[in-house]
Scaffold this active site. Structure first.
Site, PDB file in Angstrom:
ATOM      1  CG  ASP A 136      -0.185  -0.082   2.544  1.00 33.28           C
ATOM      2  OD1 ASP A 136       1.074  -0.128   2.520  1.00 33.28           O
ATOM      3  OD2 ASP A 136      -0.839  -0.114   3.603  1.00 33.28           O
ATOM      4  CG  HIS A 138       3.543   0.088   4.781  1.00 29.34           C
ATOM      5  ND1 HIS A 138       2.603  -0.882   5.069  1.00 29.34           N
ATOM      6  CD2 HIS A 138       4.725  -0.576   4.708  1.00 29.34           C
ATOM      7  CE1 HIS A 138       3.209  -2.046   5.168  1.00 29.34           C
ATOM      8  NE2 HIS A 138       4.491  -1.890   4.953  1.00 29.34           N
ATOM      9  CD  GLU A 143      -0.074   0.543   7.241  1.00 32.80           C
ATOM     10  OE1 GLU A 143       0.051   0.613   5.995  1.00 32.80           O
ATOM     11  OE2 GLU A 143      -0.050  -0.530   7.850  1.00 32.80           O
TER      12      GLU A 143
HETATM   13  P1  PGA Z   1       8.444  -7.019   2.698  1.00 34.85           P
HETATM   14  O1  PGA Z   1       7.776  -5.823   3.504  1.00 34.85           O
HETATM   15  O2  PGA Z   1       9.888  -6.646   2.573  1.00 34.85           O
HETATM   16  O3  PGA Z   1       8.237  -8.214   3.553  1.00 34.85           O
HETATM   17  O4  PGA Z   1       7.749  -7.059   1.383  1.00 34.85           O
HETATM   18  C1  PGA Z   1       8.066  -4.522   3.157  1.00 34.85           C
HETATM   19  C2  PGA Z   1       7.324  -3.578   4.060  1.00 34.85           C
HETATM   20  O5  PGA Z   1       6.197  -3.902   4.475  1.00 34.85           O
HETATM   21  O6  PGA Z   1       7.846  -2.495   4.326  1.00 34.85           O
END
Ligand code: PGA
Length: 242
Positions: A136, A138, A143
């Site tokens: 999304d 973030h 968020e």
């Molecule tokens: P991920 O998460 O590296 O497990 O894709 C990234 C994040 O949520 O910042």
């Protein structure tokens, strides 16, 4: 903004580790901002490998992590403290008192966040901040919102983040903590250098939106377009739409 195209996850991890390694060599007493999640695992493995070969020394490095689940003790195997121990800290010579992660076990959100901002302030800010990106948009646990939060704060995780992270909790979304303490976007933007790692098809759309769309708190990572020293290292899949 610099975008570095890596062939695959291995190549991405080596390139990102090279950038971090250059930072540590140029400034042995640097402050590294670190991240958890799947994306940086290979980067940490590469740093450990170079440390084992005698090419890297973390003895003067200080670290500050982006975020931590609220309500998980450090000993919980899904706490970010634990993740960092297993993926990096236990394997290199960083001093135990030089590593910092927000205190998820402190139920007093205001005190926990204030204490973390004070640590970062007293360290003189972050030299290099490593980031992943959420589906999304973030960064840390910042968020999508109607504003960019400045300092460390407590957040309610979005449905999409809980969905993305349930794989680490036996696939059960109910077990994923619903809140976290996270460094703010202001603090991330104040880091002197920002390095993002992104891999896989699942990141392609958000990478396009974040770095080729408007700067908006609806896509928190988009603000990095305005950072004076931001580097994105992505694999072919993550960069396939740009
Ligand atoms: P991920 O998460 O590296 O497990 O894709 C990234 C994040 O949520 O910042």
């Amino acid at each position: 903004m610099k975008i570095i195209r890596a062939k695959d996850y291995n190549d991405l991890s080596r390139k990102a580790a090279n950038i971090i390694s250059a930072q540590v060599i140029l400034k042995p007493n640097c402050v590294l901002g670190l991240a958890t999640g799947g994306s940086p695992v290979g980067t940490y493995a590469q740093l450990v490998d170079w440390y084992n070969k005698g090419d890297l020394d973390f003895s003067e490095v200080t670290t500050v992590n982006l975020d931590e689940y609220r309500g998980l003790p450090r000993t919980h195997d899904q706490s970010y403290w634990y993740f960092m121990q297993k993926n990096l800290f236990e394997h290199v010579n960083v001093r135990p008192d030089a590593v910092h992660v927000p205190d998820g076990s402190n139920p007093d959100a205001e005190a926990a966040c204030k204490a973390y901002d004070q640590i970062i302030h007293d360290l003189g800010g972050i030299d290099l901040q490593l980031l992943g990106i959420g589906p999304d948009g973030h960064i840390g646990f910042n968020e999508p919102a109607d504003h960019f939060p400045l300092g460390t704060h407590c957040v309610d995780l979005t449905e999409s983040t809980i969905e993305a992270n349930k794989r680490f909790f036996g696939g059960n979304a109910d077990l994923v903590p619903k809140q976290a303490y996270t460094m703010g976007v202001g603090t991330i933007m104040q880091a002197r250098k920002v390095l993002m790692v992104a891999n896989g098809k699942g990141k392609a759309e958000i990478i396009k939106q974040a770095f080729f769309g408007p700067v908006t708190p609806e896509v928190p990572a988009s603000i990095l377009q305005m950072h004076p020293d931001f580097t994105l290292v992505g694999d072919e899949e993550a960069l396939s739409l740009i």
